[in-house]
Scaffold this motif. Structure first.
Motif, mmCIF file in Angstrom:
data_model
loop_
_atom_site.group_PDB
_atom_site.id
_atom_site.type_symbol
_atom_site.label_atom_id
_atom_site.label_comp_id
_atom_site.label_asym_id
_atom_site.label_seq_id
_atom_site.Cartn_x
_atom_site.Cartn_y
_atom_site.Cartn_z
ATOM 1 N N PRO A 1 0.605 -1.384 -0.185
ATOM 2 C CA PRO A 1 -0.126 0.029 -0.164
ATOM 3 C C PRO A 1 0.824 1.215 -0.081
ATOM 4 O O PRO A 1 0.628 2.432 -0.492
ATOM 5 C CB PRO A 1 -0.838 -0.088 1.320
ATOM 6 C CG PRO A 1 -0.982 -1.467 1.580
ATOM 7 C CD PRO A 1 0.449 -2.163 1.225
ATOM 8 N N THR B 1 1.280 3.305 -3.030
ATOM 9 C CA THR B 1 0.112 3.889 -3.913
ATOM 10 C C THR B 1 0.116 5.491 -3.569
ATOM 11 O O THR B 1 0.038 5.887 -2.338
ATOM 12 C CB THR B 1 -1.107 3.239 -3.228
ATOM 13 O OG1 THR B 1 -1.176 1.874 -3.368
ATOM 14 C CG2 THR B 1 -2.588 4.085 -3.621
ATOM 15 N N ASN C 1 -4.181 -1.576 -6.073
ATOM 16 C CA ASN C 1 -3.155 -0.454 -5.960
ATOM 17 C C ASN C 1 -3.064 0.078 -7.438
ATOM 18 O O ASN C 1 -2.862 1.495 -7.500
ATOM 19 C CB ASN C 1 -1.892 -1.031 -5.660
ATOM 20 C CG ASN C 1 -1.892 -1.261 -4.044
ATOM 21 O OD1 ASN C 1 -2.738 -0.933 -3.436
ATOM 22 N ND2 ASN C 1 -0.993 -1.996 -3.498
ATOM 23 N N ARG D 1 -5.745 2.229 -8.151
ATOM 24 C CA ARG D 1 -5.674 3.435 -7.330
ATOM 25 C C ARG D 1 -4.550 4.433 -8.104
ATOM 26 O O ARG D 1 -4.845 5.807 -7.758
ATOM 27 C CB ARG D 1 -5.390 3.210 -5.861
ATOM 28 C CG ARG D 1 -6.154 2.396 -5.205
ATOM 29 C CD ARG D 1 -6.144 2.021 -3.750
ATOM 30 N NE ARG D 1 -7.273 1.408 -2.998
ATOM 31 C CZ ARG D 1 -7.025 0.540 -2.015
ATOM 32 N NH1 ARG D 1 -5.654 0.040 -1.720
ATOM 33 N NH2 ARG D 1 -8.124 -0.018 -1.327
#
Length: 239
Positions: free
Chosen positions: A100, A103, A129, A132
């Motif tokens: 994460p 991201t 991800n 995003r």
């Protein structure tokens, strides 16, 4: 530098080992396919492009004479050093797309992942991800091998052990359909295109494996593309 003008060397200018050179030219074929499908050469504006699992930056080489702002992401620092030496004007980041922490929501106009996602442990999280990372009106383009029982080796192209290993670790068509289904939920106002291709060692083309007598041998490949709007970019009208 190779005869076709592309740089094929390590960070200190030495020629690449044969298997790495083979990987580079395979990546170049997939990079050219990506550029053609997304229409990047014909865009009338500069786009921020992220290449996930960039390795030696083959897509950056293909886009070098375009106005696009290319960034490569990879976990291997030595590979990134070689890529940076070949593409001094490009940007390179060391990181893991499964994490994460990589991201940065809505940063890129185009996110590309070529010949990588099947090698990841948590490919579902990696794909989320990547969504995003892509702008709301942006493109996310995946192209990779498939793990299928009807995979037909194109001669010497797939006898190398590491290619066999990559095929064995690739996603099944059922898993790819799962990704496409999830993409339709996550993609907002973007459209989703999923199709099966065949890589015969020279080019990627629509797969004829459903036919009784396929006309070519090759490796089974999938292409998953999130794109904005109803009309895909073309050579005529750009993006």
């Amino acid at each position: 530098m190779a005869g076709d003008g592309y740089v094929v060397q390590d960070a200190v200018g030495r020629p690449l080992e044969p298997h790495l050179e083979h990987d580079f030219y395979t990546a170049l074929r997939y990079a050219r396919h990506t550029q053609h499908e997304v229409g990047l050469r014909y865009w009338k504006h500069s786009a921020r492009v992220l290449d996930v699992g960039c390795q030696l930056g083959a897509l950056g080489q293909v886009l070098a004479d375009t106005p696009h702002d290319y960034t490569g992401l990879d976990m291997d620092s030595s590979v990134l050093a070689s890529a940076q030496a070949s593409l001094p004007a490009a940007h390179f980041l060391q990181g893991d797309v499964e994490s994460p922490s990589v991201t940065r929501n809505g940063t890129y106009d185009v996110v590309v992942c070529s010949l990588v996602i099947g090698l990841l442990k948590n490919w579902r999280q990696a794909y989320l991800n990547m969504i995003r990372l892509t702008k709301q009106n942006g493109h996310l383009f995946l192209v990779d091998l498939l793990r299928n029982p009807w995979h037909r080796p194109p001669g010497d192209h797939s006898v190398l052990p590491y290619i066999q290993e990559q095929v064995a670790r690739s996603l099944t068509w059922q898993e790819v359909e799962e990704l496409a289904h999830a993409a339709r939920s996550w993609a907002g106002n973007r459209n989703v295109r999923l199709r099966r291709l065949l890589d015969d060692g020279t080019r990627l083309a629509p797969d004829a494996s459903h036919c009784a007598q396929p006309d070519r041998d090759g490796l089974s490949v999938f292409e998953l593309w999130l794109h904005p709007g109803n009309q895909l970019p073309t050579e005529r009208d750009g993006a």
